[in-house]
Structure formats: structure tokens, C-alpha cells
Design a protein around this motif. Structure first.
Motif, short mmCIF file in Angstrom:
data_model
loop_
_atom_site.label_atom_id
_atom_site.label_comp_id
_atom_site.label_asym_id
_atom_site.label_seq_id
_atom_site.Cartn_x
_atom_site.Cartn_y
_atom_site.Cartn_z
N PRO A 252 -94.81 41.76 -55.51
CA PRO A 252 -93.79 40.78 -55.11
C PRO A 252 -94.34 39.36 -55.25
CG PRO A 252 -93.99 42.54 -53.48
CD PRO A 252 -95.15 42.68 -54.42
N PRO A 253 -93.54 38.43 -55.70
CA PRO A 253 -94.03 37.05 -55.87
C PRO A 253 -94.36 36.41 -54.53
CG PRO A 253 -91.65 37.16 -56.20
CD PRO A 253 -92.12 38.58 -56.09
N ARG A 254 -95.40 35.61 -54.55
CA ARG A 254 -95.82 34.81 -53.39
C ARG A 254 -96.09 35.68 -52.15
NH1 ARG A 254 -91.80 32.23 -55.90
NH2 ARG A 254 -90.25 33.01 -54.43
N VAL A 255 -96.59 36.89 -52.35
CA VAL A 255 -96.93 37.78 -51.24
C VAL A 255 -98.40 38.12 -51.32
CG1 VAL A 255 -96.65 40.13 -50.37
CG2 VAL A 255 -94.64 38.79 -50.94
N ARG A 256 -99.09 37.97 -50.20
CA ARG A 256 -100.51 38.30 -50.16
C ARG A 256 -100.71 39.80 -50.10
NH1 ARG A 256 -103.92 34.91 -45.89
NH2 ARG A 256 -105.52 36.09 -47.02
N LEU A 257 -101.68 40.27 -50.82
CA LEU A 257 -102.04 41.68 -50.83
C LEU A 257 -103.37 41.87 -50.11
CD1 LEU A 257 -101.13 42.56 -54.54
CD2 LEU A 257 -99.72 42.95 -52.50
N PRO A 258 -103.57 43.01 -49.41
CA PRO A 258 -102.69 44.18 -49.34
C PRO A 258 -101.43 43.92 -48.52
CG PRO A 258 -104.55 44.46 -47.89
CD PRO A 258 -104.83 43.23 -48.66
N ARG A 259 -100.44 44.77 -48.75
CA ARG A 259 -99.13 44.59 -48.13
C ARG A 259 -98.48 45.95 -47.89
NH1 ARG A 259 -96.32 39.80 -46.41
NH2 ARG A 259 -94.09 40.22 -46.43
N VAL A 260 -97.79 46.09 -46.75
CA VAL A 260 -96.99 47.28 -46.50
C VAL A 260 -95.66 47.08 -47.21
CG1 VAL A 260 -95.86 48.73 -44.78
CG2 VAL A 260 -98.10 47.76 -44.29
N LEU A 261 -95.38 47.92 -48.20
CA LEU A 261 -94.17 47.80 -49.00
C LEU A 261 -93.01 48.60 -48.42
CD1 LEU A 261 -95.85 48.30 -52.49
CD2 LEU A 261 -95.38 46.12 -51.33
N GLU A 262 -93.34 49.69 -47.75
CA GLU A 262 -92.32 50.57 -47.17
C GLU A 262 -92.91 51.26 -45.95
OE1 GLU A 262 -89.77 54.56 -48.46
OE2 GLU A 262 -90.61 53.25 -50.02
N SER A 263 -92.10 51.40 -44.92
CA SER A 263 -92.59 51.98 -43.67
C SER A 263 -91.52 52.88 -43.07
CB SER A 263 -92.96 50.88 -42.68
OG SER A 263 -93.35 51.40 -41.43
N LEU A 264 -91.93 54.08 -42.63
CA LEU A 264 -91.00 54.98 -41.96
C LEU A 264 -91.73 55.69 -40.83
CD1 LEU A 264 -88.16 56.34 -41.94
CD2 LEU A 264 -89.19 58.18 -43.27
N GLY A 265 -91.12 55.72 -39.66
CA GLY A 265 -91.68 56.45 -38.54
C GLY A 265 -92.62 55.62 -37.68
N THR A 266 -92.79 56.06 -36.46
CA THR A 266 -93.65 55.38 -35.50
C THR A 266 -95.08 55.86 -35.65
OG1 THR A 266 -91.80 55.29 -33.95
CG2 THR A 266 -94.00 54.88 -33.05
N ALA A 267 -96.00 54.92 -35.74
CA ALA A 267 -97.42 55.29 -35.84
C ALA A 267 -97.91 55.81 -34.50
CB ALA A 267 -98.24 54.08 -36.27
N PRO A 268 -98.79 56.81 -34.50
CA PRO A 268 -99.36 57.28 -33.24
C PRO A 268 -100.26 56.22 -32.62
CG PRO A 268 -100.50 58.27 -35.09
CD PRO A 268 -99.34 57.53 -35.67
N GLU A 269 -100.47 56.32 -31.32
CA GLU A 269 -101.36 55.37 -30.64
C GLU A 269 -102.81 55.76 -30.88
OE1 GLU A 269 -100.53 54.04 -26.59
OE2 GLU A 269 -98.69 55.22 -26.67
N GLN A 270 -103.62 54.77 -31.26
CA GLN A 270 -105.03 55.06 -31.49
C GLN A 270 -105.75 55.40 -30.20
OE1 GLN A 270 -107.26 51.81 -33.17
NE2 GLN A 270 -109.03 53.08 -33.69
N TYR A 271 -105.44 54.67 -29.15
CA TYR A 271 -106.08 54.90 -27.85
C TYR A 271 -105.00 55.08 -26.79
CZ TYR A 271 -110.14 52.98 -30.28
OH TYR A 271 -111.16 52.74 -31.18
N PRO A 272 -104.34 56.25 -26.77
CA PRO A 272 -103.28 56.47 -25.77
C PRO A 272 -103.84 56.47 -24.37
CG PRO A 272 -103.84 58.52 -26.88
CD PRO A 272 -104.58 57.44 -27.61
N ASP A 273 -103.01 56.02 -23.42
CA ASP A 273 -103.40 56.00 -22.02
C ASP A 273 -103.07 57.35 -21.42
OD1 ASP A 273 -104.04 55.50 -19.44
OD2 ASP A 273 -102.68 53.80 -19.15
#
Length: 279
Positions: A252-273
Motif C-alpha cells: 500500500p502507498p505511504r504505509v510503513r512495513l511491517p503491517r497487518v493487512l487483514e485481521s479476523l478474530g480476537t487474539a488470546p491473552e499472553q498473560y491472562p489473569d
């Protein structure tokens, strides 16, 4: 168009699809991210982009592996290889054979029909849920709820996922070893080879692992061998992801890489309480 704009318009990127193997409760699909990386990115940069895309802190060791189970990989690209010999760096990952207890578990599992056991477990769980739930429902809703419970338990235990991965996840045992496992006392016989296996892994058909570092290794190099690799982050917690290379695309023009181009779903918690679960 200026030379600077022409250069930006012609910029390209490497594209990777990354799927987490941890599904957040309440979501039917495993979360994934599609990442765009600059063409000069190395495996260290790919790892950092993956970890950042899922909202994790980049604070642990990691590696890329050619099998679904990183600990059975034939080829590995790991941060440990870059840190060996560096003063104050972490120790390399242990390369010895597992303990006799772990080996007994691994071999014993090979003698089982895991898919049949999982289906049987799913059926049992569905029946128990029916016994508890159906008497509380109106008669007209019992049949559709009974069907939904069957789907729910199969999805909960990921029966479909095991069916797809069963052959791929099996140990690389030669036919004679698998035949021995089916015989009475066969597991004990294989365990008796344990001391030999420690000095000669090929006795169980396990080839010597090919190991590489990640720093300075172009991000696409592993994917020249095969299209999908396992990414393991944080040995011990073992956050694992399936990474597939999707080729080169225009950035994509004028976009810094790396870049998230598409995202689906909730990421799990790395350190859940975990304490919240007991309140």
C-alpha cells in the motif's frame, strides 16, 4: 510523477498468513492475521511482526519448525542458534531425547486410535449434557437442541481438527516399531531401547535435526522448502501459530512495513489473569 512517488508506487512486500492455534472462548474460528513485510525482512523481523500482530510482548525466545509439533521437527530456525556462544545469552534449547516417562507417553499414544477415543469422548459428553439439559426444555426444542449439543461437543474437542492432523502429527516410527507397539509388551520392548536411542536417534526413525538461526536469514527462505511452517513463541507456554507464505504483492502507498493487512478474530491473552477465574 516524481521519482520518489514512482519508487513508492512500485514498492512490493512479502505477504504471510498467520493463524493462531489458540481459539478464544465464544469464537468459532481460530484468529488469524495477514502480514505485509518489507522485502528485506529476515526471520527475526517476521517473528517480531507476528508477535506484535497478536498483541504479545516480544520478550521470549522463538523458532520456526517444519512440522506441526515443534519438538519433533526435522528442520528448525531458532533464536537459540544465534545466541549460542554469546556472553550472557540464554542457554541453547536442550537437544537430548525426552525422559523415559515422556517417551512412554509419546509411544503409548502412537498405539492408540486417538480419533476414535476423541469421538467416543465427544459422544459421552453430549449424552451427559443431554441428561442434564433436555429435561429442563420444552418437548418441541429437545430434538434440535440434542443435535446442536452433538455439534457443540465435537467442536469443543476439535474432532475435525484432529482428523485432519492425525497422520501429520504421528511420530516418524519405522513399520517394524509400529508393529512391535501392537504386540503385548511391545511398549516395554521399545522403552528398553531408550539408552540406545539417546546416542542413536535414528533407531526410532528420527533423523538428526537440521538447525539454523533467524537473524539475517531472509524471511522467505524456509518457505522455499514447504509452504507452511509452525512458529513457536515462548518455550514453556508454547504459543504456536501456522504461518503460510502467500507471495509478493504491491505494498500500500505511504504505509510503513511491517503491517497487518487483514485481521479476523480476537487474539488470546499472553498473560491472562488466572486469579479472576476463581473470584
Amino acid at each position: 510523477m516524481t521519482k520518489q512517488r514512482q519508487k513508492a508506487a512500485g514498492r512490493q512486500m512479502h505477504v504471510f498468513r498467520v493463524v493462531s492455534r489458540v481459539k478464544v472462548a465464544g469464537e468459532r474460528r481460530y484468529p488469524y492475521r495477514v502480514l505485509g513485510l518489507p522485502q528485506g525482512a529476515d526471520l527475526h523481523g517476521l517473528a517480531q511482526a507476528i508477535v506484535g500482530a497478536f498483541g504479545f510482548d516480544f520478550d521470549h525466545a522463538f523458532g520456526f519448525f517444519d512440522t506441526p509439533d515443534p519438538y519433533r521437527a526435522n528442520v528448525a530456525y531458532e533464536l537459540f542458534r544465534d545466541l549460542e556462544g554469546m556472553e550472557g545469552g540464554p542457554a541453547p534449547a536442550p537437544q537430548g531425547m525426552p525422559s523415559e516417562t515422556d517417551l512412554a507417553l509419546m509411544l503409548g499414544m502412537e498405539a492408540l486410535d486417538k480419533l476414535a477415543l476423541l469421538r467416543e469422548t465427544a459422544d459421552f459428553l453430549a449424552r451427559r449434557l443431554e441428561e442434564e439439559l433436555l429435561p429442563r426444555l420444552p418437548e418441541r426444542l429437545r430434538d434440535p437442541v440434542r443435535l446442536r449439543l452433538r455439534e457443540f461437543t465435537a467442536d469443543l474437542l476439535d474432532v475435525e481438527g484432529l482428523e485432519a492432523a492425525q497422520a501429520e502429527d504421528s511420530l516418524p516410527l519405522p513399520p517394524e516399531a509400529r508393529e512391535l507397539l501392537r504386540q503385548p509388551g511391545g511398549l516395554e520392548g521399545l522403552l528398553g531401547m531408550f539408552q540406545v536411542v539417546q546416542t542413536a536417534p535414528e533407531a526410532l526413525g528420527a533423523p538428526t535435526r537440521e538447525e539454523h538461526g533467524v537473524t539475517g536469514v531472509p524471511a522467505t527462505v524456509p518457505f522455499e522448502r514447504q509452504p507452511k511452517w509452525t512458529f513457536l513463541f515462548d518455550y514453556g507456554d508454547d504459543w504456536t501459530f501456522d504461518v503460510t507464505y502467500q507471495g509478493v504483492q504491491d505494498a500500500p502507498p505511504r504505509v510503513r512495513l511491517p503491517r497487518v493487512l487483514e485481521s479476523l478474530g480476537t487474539a488470546p491473552e499472553q498473560y491472562p489473569d488466572y486469579e479472576e477465574d476463581f473470584e
